[in-house]
Scaffold this motif. Structure first.
Motif: not given
Length: 656
Positions: A59-60, A63, A94, A97-98, A101
């Protein structure tokens, strides 16, 4: 036309390889799973449960991809047997993403901040432009302790009305004027401000609040804001460029991360179909027979995994799913069959029959060579551009429209364009079918009923075949759509035709008793007679609710059966009706084109043909579908099959 042959497969193995098994099943693309609870309870197995560890991260990633303007396109693992999808740990996703993001969040915040600053500066410049004539320092104006200043604009038609309030304590000073407004400010004492504000509000005065960051005289503030605006615009372009650079740098890695997480997330969802006992799992489902060898090869490399292939009916608790298998011409018509319901695995696939009869009926009712060619070409183009299945149906029915249009000699409503072809080339006295001839009206209507009789009889024969194939004697021999119903229907028709055409009355006592009364009696008692045929004893074959209740209910059903035979037959009159209707509508178009003269004749013909194609084509298509469903499908088609639904990764629908 056929139903694809299926095999039942079961997979067993250790829990340590379950994830690999699930992912390989997804890669196969032809595995129809069955719920664990349907088979596992008797063996002591329990369905697997657990929280999906990939859903939140997916989901992350989804988005952030949407925020970055990326297209979320899933790409499956390259080939069977590879483990690309699991070469990274969850921590890798992860960390990706970090990092991604954090960069995007900072730049997006900075971009939004700069956009706000630019908008604020641009609004301020618009305001300053209209009060540029003011020669007073803003700081001095707003530092006044007893005087209130309201900058804004007053509608031109309200300006003369200020004279009505000249006794009030205010001064309005216009600095600029355009077609609609006077731009300026009014000055008043602090204690009079509420009253004066109400006055100007009633005159539709729109206040403009000078931003706090505006200082000095208007021209000085104007220059300062323009300088700041240029700097903000330059920085905004730099931020946009940096955003594009980051997105470009991460696009390929994002695609791999998204595809992998999507695959892992959906494959984890397959666990609901698995059952476990101790350290082993059990999964069962169906695959096409033609995939058996490839299916077994897929799991040979996994240690401790057994892939057992059995006949489709090995487990009586499971219903074999149906996968329709049709050729080029018939395949688009599968959607009509699926609208009514899929045939069961042991039934026959009626798609080919539906395809032919649908095209035949449409062609008869909408026969025009020119319009048919447009349907053929238009259907092919729409399918190529939009991939709409209905376009392929239009393409096929257009072919039959062309065929019957040639028989009718009709080209865009012109009924005699093809006459030289028939007379000179084929040596015929004229076109094969003259629809517009009044003498042909009765022939067309009678022919449409005859066609209906043929189609109804063929539908009954199909039902008889299905009943014999299933060894269901009650359905094949004793039902209204079995041998008994066929004999009754054919006998009534034969007697009616002989009486009308030859004047021969066949309805004598032996004929009526043997071919009419006896078949109806068999239909009435089809349930007990069917039980006797299956080997039941006489007392076991009797109706459970008693003979009186059975006869009362059966009598009404029998009346409905007899009525449906004749109502269904007469329904085919609409076929002939639409043949005449189509010809009549095109005759109207031709008449209108002649009335407008040569200048607008072509335009009327084009618009008229398009109108007839759109309106009557839609109506005819619906009417043919009605004949298929109510007059034919209802006689032989049950539609109680289960669709073959192989597991697959669900694609994400990108925002428009």
């Amino acid at each position: 036309m056929s139903i694809a042959k299926m095999s039942l497969v079961s997979l067993t193995g250790g829990m340590d390889v379950l994830d690999d098994v699930l992912m390989r099943l997804y890669r196969q693309g032809d595995f129809h799973p069955e719920q664990a609870l349907q088979y596992a309870g008797a063996r002591g197995f329990e369905p697997l449960s657990g929280e999906n560890p990939y859903s939140g991260l997916l989901s992350k990633i989804t988005e952030i991809g949407l925020d970055a303007g990326m297209k979320l396109q899933y790409e499956p693992p390259k080939a069977s047997g590879q483990t690309d999808a699991r070469q990274y740990s969850r921590q890798y996703y992860q960390d990706f993403y970090n990092k991604f993001n954090d960069e995007l969040t900072y730049l997006n915040k900075r971009r939004n901040f700069l956009r706000g600053e630019i908008e604020q500066d641009e609004n301020a410049l618009v305001q300053l432009k209209h009060i540029a004539a003011l020669e007073v320092d803003f700081d001095e104006l707003f530092s006044c302790e007893y005087i209130k200043i309201r900058f804004g604009r007053l509608p031109v038609d309200s300006y003369p009305k200020l004279n009505y309030y000249k006794d009030r304590m205010f001064v309005f000073v216009p600095f600029d004027k355009d077609k609609e407004y006077y731009w300026g400010a009014y000055f008043t004492l602090e204690e009079n401000a509420p009253d004066i504000d109400n006055v100007f509000s009633s005159l539709y005065y729109e206040r403009i609040r000078v931003p706090d960051f505006v200082h000095g005289k208007p021209e000085e503030a104007f220059a300062a804001i323009e300088k700041e605006l240029a700097a903000n615009r330059q920085e905004l372009e730099q931020v946009k460029s940096r955003l594009e650079e980051i997105v470009s740098q991460n696009r390929e890695e994002f695609r791999l991360v998204y595809s992998t997480l999507k695959f892992l997330n959906d494959s984890f969802g397959l666990r609901k179909y698995a059952a476990a006992l101790g350290g082993n799992f059990y999964i069962t489902g169906f695959i096409p027979q033609e995939k058996e060898k490839a299916f077994q090869e897929e799991f040979k490399a996994l240690p401790g995994v057994a892939a057992e292939i059995k006949p489709h009916d090995s487990d009586k608790r499971l219903q074999t799913p149906t996968k329709l298998k049709n050729g080029w011409f018939s395949k688009p018509f599968e959607m009509f069959v699926e609208m009514y319901g899929l045939p069961s695995y042991t039934d026959i696939d009626p798609t080919g029959y539906v395809a032919f009869t649908y095209c035949l009926l449409f062609g008869i009712m909408f026969g025009d060579l020119g319009q048919g060619l447009l349907l053929v070409i238009g259907g092919a183009l729409v399918w190529k551009w939009k991939r709409m299945n209905i376009a392929r149906v239009i393409n096929r029915i257009g072919i039959f429209s062309c065929i019957f249009g040639a028989l009718y000699g009709s080209v865009f409503g012109l009924e005699h364009v093809l006459d030289p072809l028939y007379t000179n080339l084929l040596g015929l006295p004229g076109k094969p079918i003259e629809v517009m001839d009044p003498a042909m009206t009765n022939v067309v209507l009678v022919a449409s009923i005859a066609l209906g009789v043929v189609l109804i009889c063929s539908s009954i024969l199909v039902d008889i075949y299905i009943g014999l194939r299933k060894k269901d004697l009650e359905r094949a021999l004793f039902s209204a759509n079995g041998v008994a119903g066929f004999i009754f229907y054919a006998s009534v028709l034969a007697g009616g035709v002989m009486l009308l055409l030859k004047g021969v009355n066949l309805f004598h006592a032996p004929y009526v008793i043997c071919l009419l009364v006896l078949p109806l009696t068999i239909i009435l008692f089809k349930e007990p007679v069917g039980k006797l045929a299956r080997g039941f004893r006489l007392r076991e074959a009797k109706p459970k609710d008693g003979m009186g209740s059975y006869l009362t209910e059966g009598a009404f059903e029998l009346f409905e059966v007899v009525l449906s035979f004749f109502s269904n037959t007469m329904s085919f009159l609409r076929v002939g009706g639409f043949v005449l209707s189509h010809a009549g509508m095109m005759a109207v178009v031709l008449t209108l084109s002649e009335m407008v003269g040569s200048a607008g004749s072509l335009l009327v013909m084009i618009i008229g043909n398009l109108f007839v194609m759109a309106m009557e084509g839609l109506i005819v298509g619906i009417q043919v579908l009605r004949l298929e469903f109510y007059e034919m499908f209802s006689r032989y088609f049950d539609g109680d099959g289960v669709p073959f639904t192989p597991i697959a990764v669900t694609p994400f629908k990108n925002r428009a």
